[in-house]
Design a protein around this motif. Structure first.
Motif: not given
Length: 317
Positions: A34-47, A227-233
């Motif tokens: 994942i990115p070290a800095l914001m923005p992190k849209p894939d992170v926020v989708a999960l958390t 990340a896309a596969s993780a979100i789909a899962l």
């Protein structure tokens, strides 16, 4: 059992703690960088808002904070234990100190002018500025040590760790425990990521030998994932019911007068002020669980340790 998916990045100290625990327990895991800095849209989708690193995904369950992740991995794979008897209480206390007091002293030393120049050498000046602004936003309101003060404290802490290793290979005995993994990751960053300031370790050779022993544990069996596969899962899975997943305690412990089913936020006490909002479905002696729904990830349960996090009710609109 669903796959273990660790969302992390290579330079993250707390991620190194969990990667090494994976190795100690000989676990197979999937790696989402994942990115070290914001923005992190894939992170926020999960958390739902939490953006600290790492977090662990198991299907549609999201486990935040390395302290809670360590407990999850212990439930999943009890042997070898991170909390061996009879000293598991002491091990947890040392781990909490290492993840906070030791960590901040070490990182203030590591990322002083000399260490920071090494970290960002060869990159554009804006990269260092962006990192500084991002971490400034994450630590708003915190008292941060200056590099000189941090070095003095770090030296003292290293001597104390060395004293603990006088007659044993690990901090509390013959085998590593959660105290070792929590103390290790800050020192790993000093030695591996900012070697230009690693001379501070030279005064405690017993600590260097211990770092070598810890490093030799390895990181388990890692498989690259995206990340896309993780979100789909997550979207295709159903989160585990409270009390039936990898956090077995389910007894409601009410310290706030906030009943289950309430709309709440959970936020870190200090570093990382971004809240996660959802429906409170568990508040036990060890953790909070929020249920939330995301357009991409679907229904997920987001779990936080109780210690170090603030629970608040959301005011009605």
């Amino acid at each position: 059992m669903a796959d273990l998916i660790l969302h992390h990045y290579p330079n993250s100290p707390f991620s190194e703690k969990i990667r090494l625990i994976m190795g100690y327990k000989q676990l197979a895991w999937k790696s989402v960088v994942i990115p070290a800095l914001m923005p992190k849209p894939d992170v926020v989708a999960l958390t739902g808002g939490y953006r600290k690193t790492p977090f662990l995904q198991v299907g549609a369950d999201i486990y935040c904070d390395s302290a809670l992740i360590a407990d999850v991995l212990e439930h999943l794979q009890p042997a070898p234990s991170l909390y061996p008897e009879p000293g598991k209480g002491l091990a947890r206390i040392i781990a909490q100190w290492a993840d906070s007091t030791l960590f901040w002293a070490a990182m203030a030393h590591n990322l002083g002018p000399k260490g920071a120049a090494h970290m960002f050498a060869g990159g554009p000046p804006e990269a260092a500025r962006a990192f500084g602004e991002d971490r400034k936003a994450m630590s708003a309101g915190m008292v941060r040590l200056r590099p000189a003060d941090a070095a003095a404290a770090y030296k003292s802490y290293l001597r104390r760790l060395s004293d603990m290793l006088d007659e044993q290979p690990f901090l509390l005995g013959q085998v590593p425990c959660i105290a070792d993994f929590s103390a290790y990751h800050s020192l790993w960053f000093t030695r591996v990521r900012t070697p230009v300031v690693a001379d501070i370790l030279a005064h405690t050779p017993a600590v260097i030998d211990w770092i070598d022993r810890m490093s030799a544990i390895g990181q388990g069996t890692m498989e690259k994932f995206d990340a896309a596969s993780a979100i789909a899962l997550a979207a295709a899975a159903q989160p585990m019911e409270p009390g039936h997943g990898l956090l077995r305690d389910s007894t409601f412990q009410d310290e706030h007068g906030i009943p289950l089913g309430s709309r709440v936020t959970v936020t870190a006490e200090s570093f990382g002020p971004e809240p996660t909002e959802g429906e409170l479905i568990a508040a036990t002696r060890t953790h909070y669980t929020l249920s939330r729904t995301d357009d991409r990830a679907g229904k997920v349960h987001v779990h936080f340790p109780r210690i170090g996090y603030v629970l608040k009710a959301v005011a009605p609109a």
